[in-house]
Enzyme design. Sequence first.
Site, PDB file in Angstrom:
ATOM      1  CG  ASN A  34     -29.211  -4.749  25.124  1.00  0.00           C
ATOM      2  OD1 ASN A  34     -29.415  -4.441  23.963  1.00  0.00           O
ATOM      3  ND2 ASN A  34     -29.766  -4.125  26.147  1.00  0.00           N
ATOM      4  CB  THR A  37     -33.567  -2.180  19.004  1.00  0.00           C
ATOM      5  OG1 THR A  37     -32.286  -1.613  19.290  1.00  0.00           O
ATOM      6  CG2 THR A  37     -34.595  -1.655  19.986  1.00  0.00           C
ATOM      7  CE1 TYR A 147     -32.134   7.918  20.401  1.00  0.00           C
ATOM      8  CE2 TYR A 147     -32.873   9.858  19.212  1.00  0.00           C
ATOM      9  CZ  TYR A 147     -32.055   8.757  19.291  1.00  0.00           C
ATOM     10  OH  TYR A 147     -31.157   8.483  18.285  1.00  0.00           O
ATOM     11  NE  ARG A 188     -35.300   3.945  12.366  1.00  0.00           N
ATOM     12  CZ  ARG A 188     -34.019   3.687  12.579  1.00  0.00           C
ATOM     13  NH1 ARG A 188     -33.159   4.654  12.648  1.00  0.00           N
ATOM     14  NH2 ARG A 188     -33.602   2.460  12.731  1.00  0.00           N
TER      15      ARG A 188
END
Length: 329
Positions: A34, A37, A147, A188
């Site tokens: 989608n 991200t 998560y 990250r």
Amino acid sequence: MRKRVLITGAAGFLGSHLCDRFIDEGFHVIGMDNLITGSLSNIEHLFCLEQFEFFNHDVTTFVHVPGELDYILHFASPASPIDYLKIPIQTLKVGSLGTHNLLGLAKVKKARFLIASTSEIYGDPLVHPQDEEYYGNVNTIGPRGVYDEAKRFQESITMAYHRFHGMETRIVRIFNTYGPRMRLNDGRVIPAFMGQALRGEDLTVFGDGMQTRSFCYVDDQVEGIYRLLMSDYSLPVNIGNPDEITIKDFAQEIIKLTGTDQKIVYKDLPKDDPLQRKPDISKAKEILDWEVTVRREEGMKKTFNYFKNLSKEQLYKSEHKDFSKHIRK
Ligand code: UDP
């Protein structure tokens, strides 16, 4: 006839590398994403192939795929702490509702189903290194809980479909993985440090930098996932590199690798940031005959080359991806 595989999260870092691998293996690949991200630039090189199709779809709503499916790999999920803090509800939904929809699809299509689980299901681990028998130490209501718990639910529902419906399922527990196509500004540590080095900024180490991680190069990770899918083993398997390093030493390695003279600056440690993480990979070795082949030095060089070749515009667009259009008011 080519075997047909559906890969969700196809436009993401790991998903796009998996698409490449399955194309190389001669599959017909159906990618789905989608694009919250993920980025189409990760898979645009596949659009010219007739054995590749792409659906822009959110798997938390009913998933329809025409034709037969032999395999489904569910890799759609925000996967960096910054992302799942910004879109916590989507993170919970893609791991729970999304997995439920895809298991239903796999049942109808009689497809083998593999889910991307994570070392996060071990939480802030009290056992070191983490083996698959360890149940974990997760804060359900902490910021990372959205998560971690979605991924734990994902494992439970997958095992339930396996046991109750006799479906063929596989569960890979992915430890920190890196390589080209990581999003530069996803927060990250590897893209963060490499972006900072390239922009001439100081490297931000969180906490005292004594927390550890073990980084696996993407090609090794994909090999492990491929072998697990093709095996007959339905319990979870850790895939990651056991070569553990503190974040502080890692920052120094990046400074050396990039040939820059940045300093390290210290910032607050995010809540529930695990203090240590290292996979026990005996199971992967024994069952899949899998092991790490790319050393950190070599993998980091390849990854840095990728970031070095990004445009100035990408490098300086330090804003995190804007998710606002995906959030219903
Ligand atoms: N980290 C850091 N500086 C940064 C980004 C991350 O020191 O700019 C630390 C973070 O606190 C964690 C480790 O690096 O201890 C790995 O973070 P990452 O977000 O890559 O993945 P995690 O393993 O925490 O999910």
